[in-house]
Design a protein around this motif. Structure first.
Motif, mmCIF file in Angstrom:
data_model
loop_
_atom_site.group_PDB
_atom_site.id
_atom_site.type_symbol
_atom_site.label_atom_id
_atom_site.label_comp_id
_atom_site.label_asym_id
_atom_site.label_seq_id
_atom_site.Cartn_x
_atom_site.Cartn_y
_atom_site.Cartn_z
ATOM 1 N N TYR A 1 45.114 32.356 39.219
ATOM 2 C CA TYR A 1 44.520 33.218 40.232
ATOM 3 C C TYR A 1 45.588 33.854 41.129
ATOM 4 C CZ TYR A 1 39.907 31.808 38.727
ATOM 5 O OH TYR A 1 38.782 31.620 37.977
ATOM 6 N N SER A 2 46.642 33.124 41.423
ATOM 7 C CA SER A 2 47.744 33.687 42.203
ATOM 8 C C SER A 2 48.344 34.888 41.483
ATOM 9 C CB SER A 2 48.815 32.615 42.443
ATOM 10 O OG SER A 2 49.910 33.155 43.138
ATOM 11 N N LYS A 3 48.538 34.767 40.184
ATOM 12 C CA LYS A 3 49.084 35.851 39.365
ATOM 13 C C LYS A 3 48.188 37.093 39.436
ATOM 14 C CE LYS A 3 48.537 35.635 34.873
ATOM 15 N NZ LYS A 3 48.613 35.325 33.437
ATOM 16 N N LEU A 4 46.880 36.896 39.605
ATOM 17 C CA LEU A 4 45.939 38.013 39.670
ATOM 18 C C LEU A 4 45.798 38.598 41.075
ATOM 19 C CD1 LEU A 4 43.088 36.828 37.293
ATOM 20 C CD2 LEU A 4 45.082 38.245 36.775
ATOM 21 N N GLY A 5 46.535 38.078 42.039
ATOM 22 C CA GLY A 5 46.518 38.644 43.378
ATOM 23 C C GLY A 5 45.624 37.936 44.373
ATOM 24 N N PHE A 6 45.157 36.747 44.041
ATOM 25 C CA PHE A 6 44.368 35.957 44.980
ATOM 26 C C PHE A 6 45.310 35.207 45.920
ATOM 27 C CE2 PHE A 6 41.283 36.764 41.773
ATOM 28 C CZ PHE A 6 40.021 36.491 42.280
ATOM 29 N N TRP A 7 44.913 35.057 47.188
ATOM 30 C CA TRP A 7 45.623 34.196 48.117
ATOM 31 C C TRP A 7 45.311 32.757 47.723
ATOM 32 C CZ3 TRP A 7 43.187 30.645 51.301
ATOM 33 C CH2 TRP A 7 44.009 29.980 52.206
ATOM 34 N N GLU B 1 33.724 47.356 44.581
ATOM 35 C CA GLU B 1 33.909 48.801 44.614
ATOM 36 C C GLU B 1 35.217 49.076 43.897
ATOM 37 O OE1 GLU B 1 33.883 50.138 48.651
ATOM 38 O OE2 GLU B 1 31.806 49.543 48.961
ATOM 39 N N GLY B 2 35.229 50.070 43.030
ATOM 40 C CA GLY B 2 36.449 50.411 42.301
ATOM 41 C C GLY B 2 36.694 49.527 41.092
ATOM 42 N N ILE B 3 35.663 49.341 40.286
ATOM 43 C CA ILE B 3 35.742 48.439 39.133
ATOM 44 C C ILE B 3 36.855 48.824 38.150
ATOM 45 C CG2 ILE B 3 33.974 49.649 37.735
ATOM 46 C CD1 ILE B 3 34.127 45.875 37.934
ATOM 47 N N ASP B 4 37.028 50.122 37.931
ATOM 48 C CA ASP B 4 38.057 50.547 36.970
ATOM 49 C C ASP B 4 39.452 50.169 37.460
ATOM 50 O OD1 ASP B 4 36.529 52.068 34.819
ATOM 51 O OD2 ASP B 4 35.788 53.040 36.636
ATOM 52 N N GLY B 5 39.711 50.344 38.753
ATOM 53 C CA GLY B 5 41.001 49.978 39.311
ATOM 54 C C GLY B 5 41.250 48.484 39.254
ATOM 55 N N LEU B 6 40.217 47.686 39.551
ATOM 56 C CA LEU B 6 40.358 46.232 39.484
ATOM 57 C C LEU B 6 40.627 45.781 38.057
ATOM 58 C CD1 LEU B 6 40.267 43.577 41.104
ATOM 59 C CD2 LEU B 6 37.825 43.455 40.564
ATOM 60 N N TYR B 7 39.913 46.373 37.108
ATOM 61 C CA TYR B 7 40.121 46.036 35.696
ATOM 62 C C TYR B 7 41.561 46.342 35.281
ATOM 63 C CZ TYR B 7 39.506 45.999 30.629
ATOM 64 O OH TYR B 7 39.631 45.729 29.290
ATOM 65 N N GLU B 8 42.045 47.525 35.637
ATOM 66 C CA GLU B 8 43.421 47.910 35.288
ATOM 67 C C GLU B 8 44.433 46.973 35.947
ATOM 68 O OE1 GLU B 8 44.498 50.211 33.092
ATOM 69 O OE2 GLU B 8 42.402 50.646 32.592
ATOM 70 N N GLU B 9 44.186 46.627 37.216
ATOM 71 C CA GLU B 9 45.083 45.706 37.912
ATOM 72 C C GLU B 9 45.129 44.354 37.209
ATOM 73 O OE1 GLU B 9 45.443 43.164 42.048
ATOM 74 O OE2 GLU B 9 44.077 44.881 42.014
#
Length: 126
Positions: free
Chosen positions: A28-34, A79-87
């Motif tokens: 989860y850290s790798k995915l940008g979670f605190w 909000e912004g599902i495409d951006g989250l998927y790409e990230e």
């Protein structure tokens, strides 16, 4: 006498038992979670997960083997599902299923963590 007490649920936290908390939290850290490794908390944009090491790792059974390929543990509206998927894709997420438009006119995808827990993310189309 009537008392009008207003309440508001501020956020939601799910608690999951895992066999290796550090490994799951690193994902989860790798995915940008605190992440708070001491407490077992991971959080991003109001989605909080709490991980505890199980005393009996053999008792951990994720939903998908029991209830089918697209069974999820949590579903979060975004909000912004495409951006989250790409990230998530660029950060090495493992996908339970890839970005798609479902019959409910929603774009969605789901990730799966090292323990087998699944989180779906969705956004309604206009």
């Amino acid at each position: 006498m009537s008392v009008n007490l207003k309440s508001n649920i501020k956020h939601f936290s799910a608690i999951f038992f895992v066999s290796n908390r550090k490994k799951v939290m690193d994902y989860y850290s790798k995915l940008g979670f605190w992440c708070d490794y001491e407490m077992g908390f991971v959080e991003r944009d109001g989605l909080m997960l709490i991980f505890h090491e199980s005393e009996n790792p053999k008792s951990i059974i994720p939903n998908s083997p029991l209830h089918g390929k697209e069974a999820l543990h949590i579903f979060a509206m975004v909000e912004g599902i495409d951006g989250l998927y790409e990230e998530f894709m660029s950060k090495g997420a493992v996908f339970h299923y890839t970005l798609k438009t479902n019959q409910y006119k929603m774009r969605e995808f789901a990730i799966i963590d090292p323990q087998g827990y699944t989180i779906g993310f969705g956004e309604f189309l206009d």
